[in-house]
Design an enzyme around this catalytic site. Structure first.
Site, PDB file in Angstrom:
ATOM      1  N   GLU A 194      77.138   8.083  26.086  1.00 35.08           N
ATOM      2  CA  GLU A 194      77.546   7.030  25.172  1.00 35.08           C
ATOM      3  C   GLU A 194      77.797   5.762  25.991  1.00 35.08           C
ATOM      4  O   GLU A 194      78.262   5.824  27.130  1.00 35.08           O
ATOM      5  CB  GLU A 194      78.811   7.406  24.406  1.00 35.08           C
ATOM      6  CG  GLU A 194      78.600   8.469  23.343  1.00 35.08           C
ATOM      7  CD  GLU A 194      79.858   8.685  22.524  1.00 35.08           C
ATOM      8  OE1 GLU A 194      79.892   8.247  21.356  1.00 35.08           O
ATOM      9  OE2 GLU A 194      80.807   9.280  23.056  1.00 35.08           O
ATOM     10  N   GLU A 253      80.913  19.213  19.621  1.00 42.05           N
ATOM     11  CA  GLU A 253      80.018  18.091  19.890  1.00 42.05           C
ATOM     12  C   GLU A 253      79.951  17.857  21.391  1.00 42.05           C
ATOM     13  O   GLU A 253      80.990  17.862  22.072  1.00 42.05           O
ATOM     14  CB  GLU A 253      80.526  16.834  19.183  1.00 42.05           C
ATOM     15  CG  GLU A 253      79.717  15.573  19.481  1.00 42.05           C
ATOM     16  CD  GLU A 253      80.272  14.354  18.757  1.00 42.05           C
ATOM     17  OE1 GLU A 253      80.797  14.518  17.635  1.00 42.05           O
ATOM     18  OE2 GLU A 253      80.206  13.235  19.319  1.00 42.05           O
TER      19      GLU A 253
END
Length: 545
Positions: free
Chosen positions: A438, A433
């Site tokens: 974020e 990933e």
């Protein structure tokens, strides 16, 4: 090296006892310490901890030479020492009792200590199996930082964090970035550490004057050679920091890691094959902890890769537009490119509180909006959207750029990220990933980039972070530069994290894009009582190869 050790010993003694001596001491007051008694409480649990209790007539302080290349001092005669060399080892400990006027006497004792601590993975990362070089990660924000020693790891350098290449180009601090730290194996359980700083040491301002530098001018590079080889041992860290690896490096003969702060033990917060993040408590101020990031990229290579902080900035290897998703002429999401994922899916593995629908996206004024709302749906109190390009657009390597404005509000957790195309076959984190961006409303304006892969996933992910202004009121460009050699993370063209890719990683195959806004969960945290709705706005996403 002999001169260096003598200087450090003299300074330690002078600092410890200067406040305890009177200016004029008569001969009658200068009494030799006598009747030195040394008691030890040696642990039997393999921790290597020994509690020393020392007393002597006419003594005002004590110094220890522990026989493993380290020393210690105490005023009250008590000292706790951890011996970290593996196995059952014998140490000749010399205890020096100091009286008024600096008069001293000593006593030596022999002790046997068992230490069973082992962290072979850290040793492998440090040495590469034989010998490996490390450098200060000058290209990263926060490569040098300071915060309270009581703080919790990664979030603690709150007093100061150096900007990329901040110490370059000035005579006072330019030596900091050219240090070379080499770790080598010397047997099954032992390490050696060599510092090469080309005859110049970067001293903290509190120590500049003691080593002949100009006082009142901040941190300084001083022509004082602290280069040399020392023993290095790994031992359990005792800080209790939640984000720590739980291992510290202890250096013999006053060894330190590039920036002199009077410390010889460094706690490892994170380490992998090509990056290391450490903290150490300042020698003359135990309320402060200093943080340093290291990389296996030499300073010259860091400059070459990033432009060295010059106006040219980061230079991408990818300039041919492969794919883009913009919304200037769109009225709804293109489902030939994007898929909706519906539901809560057991909190998506993160205890998330939202239910994803296909109605929480919209296109307004040429921007794609993903909106999280406080509303009931299918037993959940919040709705949002999650869209992917799985099976519709997948690619290997390139520069991924997203121009976005982020939602605000406690509990919001927007993300722009990539997931391996073989996710359905191998699962997570084996698929890999790449989190391009974020953000959480509970830590406003802190941008995170992360990689998840086997042994570095979840809370132990390979992460970096940087702080920007106006994340939720202005658009910023979030970028990942992904190649077979490295993965760089940038915001507005500034690097804040880097990963050295390798043939064994999962980052050498097709990945697909995901956009979502989660609510709460393990990373998003508590949701504000006043939260009603907020959106992530995407101007465009582009992929270059």
């Amino acid at each position: 090296m002999k001169y260096y050790r003598i200087i450090f010993s003299l300074l330690a003694i002078a600092l410890l006892f200067s406040s305890c001596q009177e200016d004029d001491l008569g001969l009658e007051s200068m009494m030799v310490p006598s009747n030195i008694l040394v008691n030890t409480d040696i642990s039997t649990d393999g921790s290597g901890i020994v509690e020393f209790t020392v007393s002597a007539d006419n003594a005002i302080s004590y110094q220890f030479n522990f026989g493993d290349g380290t020393t210690g001092s105490t005023l009250d005669g008590t000292f706790t020492k951890r011996f970290s060399k593996n196995g059952l080892n014998t140490y000749l400990v010399n205890v020096i009792a100091y009286g008024t006027g600096g008069i001293s006497s000593s006593r030596a004792i022999e002790i046997e200590v068992q230490s069973d601590f082992s962290d072979p993975e850290t040793k492998q990362f440090l040495t590469g199996g034989s010998s490996k070089k490390w450098y200060v990660a000058s290209y990263l924000p926060g490569h040098l930082g300071v915060g309270p020693s009581s703080g919790d790891g990664f979030d603690s350098p709150i007093y100061y964090q150096a900007a990329p290449f901040e110490k370059a180009g000035t005579e006072a601090s330019s030596c900091f970035y050219t240090d070379v730290l080499t770790y080598s194996t010397t047997g099954e359980d032992n390490l050696t550490y060599e510092l090469n700083n080309n005859g110049q040491t970067f001293f903290n301002v509190d120590y500049v004057g003691q080593f002949g530098g100009p006082t009142g001018s901040g941190d300084q590079c001083i022509d004082f050679d602290t280069s040399g080889v020392r023993n290095a041992t790994l031992s359990p860290a005792s800080s209790g920091i939640a984000t720590s690896r739980g291992t510290q490096i202890d250096y013999s003969n006053a060894g330190f890691m590039s920036y002199y702060i009077g410390a010889s033990s460094y706690e490892i917060l994170s380490i992998d094959e090509n990056s290391m993040y450490v903290r150490a408590v300042m020698g003359n101020n135990p309320a402060l902890a200093w943080y340093v990031k290291f990389t296996t990229l030499s300073y010259d290579l860091q400059n070459a890769e990033t432009g060295g902080g010059e106006e040219t900035g980061f230079e991408s290897d990818f300039d041919t537009l492969l794919w883009e998703s913009d919304y200037q002429n769109a009225t709804s999401l293109d489902t030939n490119t994007w898929n909706f994922e519906i539901g809560n899916n057991n909190g998506w593995g993160n205890d998330e509180k939202q239910y994803y629908t296909d109605s929480n996206t919209s296109i307004i004024d040429g921007n794609l909006l993903i909106t999280a709302k406080r509303e009931s749906e299918s037993g959940f109190d919040y709705t949002s959207s999650r869209i992917t390009t799985q099976d519709k657009f997948e690619f290997t390597y390139g520069r991924i750029e997203a121009r976005a404005k982020l939602p605000a509000g406690a509990g919001t957790w927007p993300a722009i990220w990539l997931l391996g195309s073989n996710f359905n076959e191998v699962g997570w984190p084996e698929t890999g990933e790449i989190d391009i961006m974020e953000h959480t409303g509970n830590s406003q304006n802190t941008i995170h980039g992360a990689l998840h892969y086997p042994e570095r996933s979840g809370a132990n992910a390979d992460t970096g972070a940087t702080v920007i202004e106006n994340a939720s009121t202005e658009f910023h460009i979030y970028t990942v530069e992904w190649s077979a050699e490295r993965i760089w993370f940038l915001v507005d063209g500034e690097v804040f994290h880097m990963y050295e890719n390798n043939a064994d990683s999962p980052f050498n195959k097709d990945f697909f894009l995901i956009l979502n806004v989660a609510m709460g969960g393990t990373f998003g945290g508590a949701i504000g009582d006043d939260f009603q709705e907020s959106s992530m706005e995407i101007d465009y996403i582009k992929v270059y190869q």
